[in-house]
Design a protein around this motif. Structure first.
Motif, PDB file in Angstrom:
ATOM      1  N   UNK A  45      -3.542   2.206  -0.473  1.00  0.00           N
ATOM      2  CA  UNK A  45      -3.583   1.059  -1.398  1.00  0.00           C
ATOM      3  C   UNK A  45      -2.172   0.713  -1.872  1.00  0.00           C
ATOM      4  N   UNK A  46      -1.341   1.738  -2.137  1.00  0.00           N
ATOM      5  CA  UNK A  46       0.045   1.483  -2.549  1.00  0.00           C
ATOM      6  C   UNK A  46       0.834   0.821  -1.416  1.00  0.00           C
ATOM      7  N   UNK A  47       0.553   1.209  -0.179  1.00  0.00           N
ATOM      8  CA  UNK A  47       1.185   0.551   0.972  1.00  0.00           C
ATOM      9  C   UNK A  47       0.821  -0.934   0.960  1.00  0.00           C
ATOM     10  N   UNK A  48      -0.443  -1.234   0.721  1.00  0.00           N
ATOM     11  CA  UNK A  48      -0.890  -2.623   0.670  1.00  0.00           C
ATOM     12  C   UNK A  48      -0.227  -3.415  -0.441  1.00  0.00           C
ATOM     13  N   UNK A  49      -0.067  -2.800  -1.603  1.00  0.00           N
ATOM     14  CA  UNK A  49       0.600  -3.478  -2.716  1.00  0.00           C
ATOM     15  C   UNK A  49       2.051  -3.793  -2.355  1.00  0.00           C
ATOM     16  N   UNK A  50       2.706  -2.846  -1.711  1.00  0.00           N
ATOM     17  CA  UNK A  50       4.094  -3.071  -1.298  1.00  0.00           C
ATOM     18  C   UNK A  50       4.160  -4.166  -0.238  1.00  0.00           C
ATOM     19  N   UNK A  51       3.180  -4.179   0.666  1.00  0.00           N
ATOM     20  CA  UNK A  51       3.139  -5.207   1.692  1.00  0.00           C
ATOM     21  C   UNK A  51       2.992  -6.596   1.059  1.00  0.00           C
ATOM     22  N   UNK A  52       2.165  -6.719   0.029  1.00  0.00           N
ATOM     23  CA  UNK A  52       2.037  -7.999  -0.667  1.00  0.00           C
ATOM     24  C   UNK A  52       3.356  -8.409  -1.316  1.00  0.00           C
ATOM     25  N   UNK A  53       4.084  -7.451  -1.880  1.00  0.00           N
ATOM     26  CA  UNK A  53       5.398  -7.753  -2.459  1.00  0.00           C
ATOM     27  C   UNK A  53       6.345  -8.292  -1.382  1.00  0.00           C
ATOM     28  N   UNK A  54       6.308  -7.657  -0.213  1.00  0.00           N
ATOM     29  CA  UNK A  54       7.157  -8.131   0.881  1.00  0.00           C
ATOM     30  C   UNK A  54       6.763  -9.546   1.301  1.00  0.00           C
ATOM     31  N   UNK A  55       5.467  -9.833   1.404  1.00  0.00           N
ATOM     32  CA  UNK A  55       5.005 -11.175   1.760  1.00  0.00           C
ATOM     33  C   UNK A  55       5.552 -12.214   0.785  1.00  0.00           C
ATOM     34  N   UNK A  56       5.553 -11.880  -0.499  1.00  0.00           N
ATOM     35  CA  UNK A  56       6.030 -12.825  -1.513  1.00  0.00           C
ATOM     36  C   UNK A  56       7.503 -13.172  -1.293  1.00  0.00           C
ATOM     37  N   UNK A  57       8.236 -12.293  -0.596  1.00  0.00           N
ATOM     38  CA  UNK A  57       9.655 -12.533  -0.326  1.00  0.00           C
ATOM     39  C   UNK A  57       9.915 -12.987   1.116  1.00  0.00           C
ATOM     40  N   UNK A  58       8.821 -13.273   1.860  1.00  0.00           N
ATOM     41  CA  UNK A  58       8.970 -13.881   3.179  1.00  0.00           C
ATOM     42  C   UNK A  58       9.133 -12.947   4.350  1.00  0.00           C
ATOM     43  N   UNK A  59       8.831 -11.681   4.169  1.00  0.00           N
ATOM     44  CA  UNK A  59       8.973 -10.750   5.290  1.00  0.00           C
ATOM     45  C   UNK A  59       7.927  -9.643   5.209  1.00  0.00           C
ATOM     46  N   UNK A  60       7.848  -8.875   6.287  1.00  0.00           N
ATOM     47  CA  UNK A  60       7.037  -7.668   6.300  1.00  0.00           C
ATOM     48  C   UNK A  60       7.734  -6.619   7.155  1.00  0.00           C
ATOM     49  N   UNK A  61       7.550  -5.367   6.790  1.00  0.00           N
ATOM     50  CA  UNK A  61       8.058  -4.254   7.591  1.00  0.00           C
ATOM     51  C   UNK A  61       6.897  -3.490   8.230  1.00  0.00           C
ATOM     52  N   UNK A  62       5.689  -4.003   8.039  1.00  0.00           N
ATOM     53  CA  UNK A  62       4.483  -3.351   8.555  1.00  0.00           C
ATOM     54  C   UNK A  62       3.686  -4.377   9.332  1.00  0.00           C
ATOM     55  N   UNK A  63       3.267  -4.025  10.520  1.00  0.00           N
ATOM     56  CA  UNK A  63       2.443  -4.942  11.286  1.00  0.00           C
ATOM     57  C   UNK A  63       1.162  -4.248  11.721  1.00  0.00           C
ATOM     58  N   UNK A  64       0.035  -4.786  11.253  1.00  0.00           N
ATOM     59  CA  UNK A  64      -1.285  -4.307  11.652  1.00  0.00           C
ATOM     60  C   UNK A  64      -1.929  -5.358  12.544  1.00  0.00           C
ATOM     61  N   UNK A  65      -2.738  -4.931  13.474  1.00  0.00           N
ATOM     62  CA  UNK A  65      -3.527  -5.875  14.262  1.00  0.00           C
ATOM     63  C   UNK A  65      -4.728  -6.301  13.424  1.00  0.00           C
ATOM     64  N   UNK A  66      -5.341  -5.323  12.778  1.00  0.00           N
ATOM     65  CA  UNK A  66      -6.444  -5.589  11.863  1.00  0.00           C
ATOM     66  C   UNK A  66      -6.493  -4.455  10.855  1.00  0.00           C
ATOM     67  N   UNK A  67      -7.156  -4.708   9.754  1.00  0.00           N
ATOM     68  CA  UNK A  67      -7.292  -3.664   8.752  1.00  0.00           C
ATOM     69  C   UNK A  67      -7.340  -4.213   7.353  1.00  0.00           C
ATOM     70  N   UNK A  68      -7.488  -3.313   6.408  1.00  0.00           N
ATOM     71  CA  UNK A  68      -7.516  -3.651   4.987  1.00  0.00           C
ATOM     72  C   UNK A  68      -6.834  -2.535   4.222  1.00  0.00           C
ATOM     73  N   UNK A  69      -6.436  -2.841   3.018  1.00  0.00           N
ATOM     74  CA  UNK A  69      -5.732  -1.873   2.199  1.00  0.00           C
ATOM     75  C   UNK A  69      -6.527  -1.437   0.985  1.00  0.00           C
ATOM     76  N   UNK A  70      -7.743  -1.896   0.857  1.00  0.00           N
ATOM     77  CA  UNK A  70      -8.540  -1.545  -0.311  1.00  0.00           C
ATOM     78  C   UNK A  70      -8.180  -2.360  -1.537  1.00  0.00           C
ATOM     79  N   UNK A  71      -7.469  -3.505  -1.351  1.00  0.00           N
ATOM     80  CA  UNK A  71      -7.173  -4.361  -2.494  1.00  0.00           C
ATOM     81  C   UNK A  71      -8.488  -4.895  -3.009  1.00  0.00           C
ATOM     82  N   UNK A  72      -8.858  -4.539  -4.189  1.00  0.00           N
ATOM     83  CA  UNK A  72     -10.077  -5.059  -4.808  1.00  0.00           C
ATOM     84  C   UNK A  72     -11.243  -4.964  -3.830  1.00  0.00           C
ATOM     85  N   UNK A  73     -11.278  -3.919  -3.049  1.00  0.00           N
ATOM     86  CA  UNK A  73     -12.347  -3.741  -2.076  1.00  0.00           C
ATOM     87  C   UNK A  73     -11.939  -4.221  -0.704  1.00  0.00           C
ATOM     88  N   UNK A  74     -12.809  -4.022   0.232  1.00  0.00           N
ATOM     89  CA  UNK A  74     -12.574  -4.470   1.590  1.00  0.00           C
ATOM     90  C   UNK A  74     -13.002  -5.926   1.715  1.00  0.00           C
TER      91      UNK A  74
END
Length: 177
Positions: A77-106
């Protein structure tokens, strides 16, 4: 959509800069994911080996495995939160084909019917950077990048856009920049 226009004026939408952005301070989502996935997989196989070596350890291994799953889920879940922070700044360092991070559920049940239990991701709209900040791919500026946006499904709610689907997971609005 009025909420989208207002969010853009307030600086709350993901911003994809023309040049590769610097990494945010702290550990990147990609580095965090490696610190969760690799130990979890190693621990899982270690528990199997222990259970096979001794019948007496089976209960202890089951308890240890359950604790490991809970710890890994929270860390993911913390990985997902960090990924959202990166999205807000226009980039990502993590690439998933599919998946969820448990943000407010699946994903919502409607999304699960469309896409299965895991959601597809498309990172074409953001910079893909390595954990060291090196550019992997530049964004396609014609594509809406993944991140948090005013929801088209609920008034006064923000929803996660995966780059190709609305997740059905809702969050508070990100702070204005």
């Amino acid at each position: 959509m009025p909420a989208y226009a207002q969010a853009a004026r307030e600086g709350r939408l993901p911003v994809v800069p023309n040049a590769a952005p610097p990494l945010l301070p702290g550990r990147s989502a990609g580095a965090m994911a490696n610190r969760v996935i690799l130990p979890f997989v190693a621990g899982f196989f270690g528990c199997i080996v222990l259970a096979l070596l001794s019948d007496r350890l089976v209960v202890a291994v089951c308890v240890l495995s359950l604790v490991g799953v809970v710890v890994a889920f929270r860390a993911w879940r913390r990985v997902g939160e960090r990924n959202l922070e990166e999205f807000q700044h226009g980039y990502t360092t993590l690439q998933l084909i599919s998946g969820a991070f448990g943000w407010a559920g699946f994903p919502s049940r409607e999304q699960q019917r469309r896409h299965g239990r895991t959601m597809p991701w498309d990172y074409a709209g953001v910079w893909r950077l390595g954990s060291d900040g090196a550019v992997i791919t530049a964004p396609d500026t014609t594509v809406l990048p993944p991140g948090l946006y005013p929801s088209p499904h609920r008034d006064d709610a923000w929803e996660i856009w995966t780059g190709c689907a609305w997740m059905g997971s809702y969050r508070p609005a990100p702070p204005a920049r």
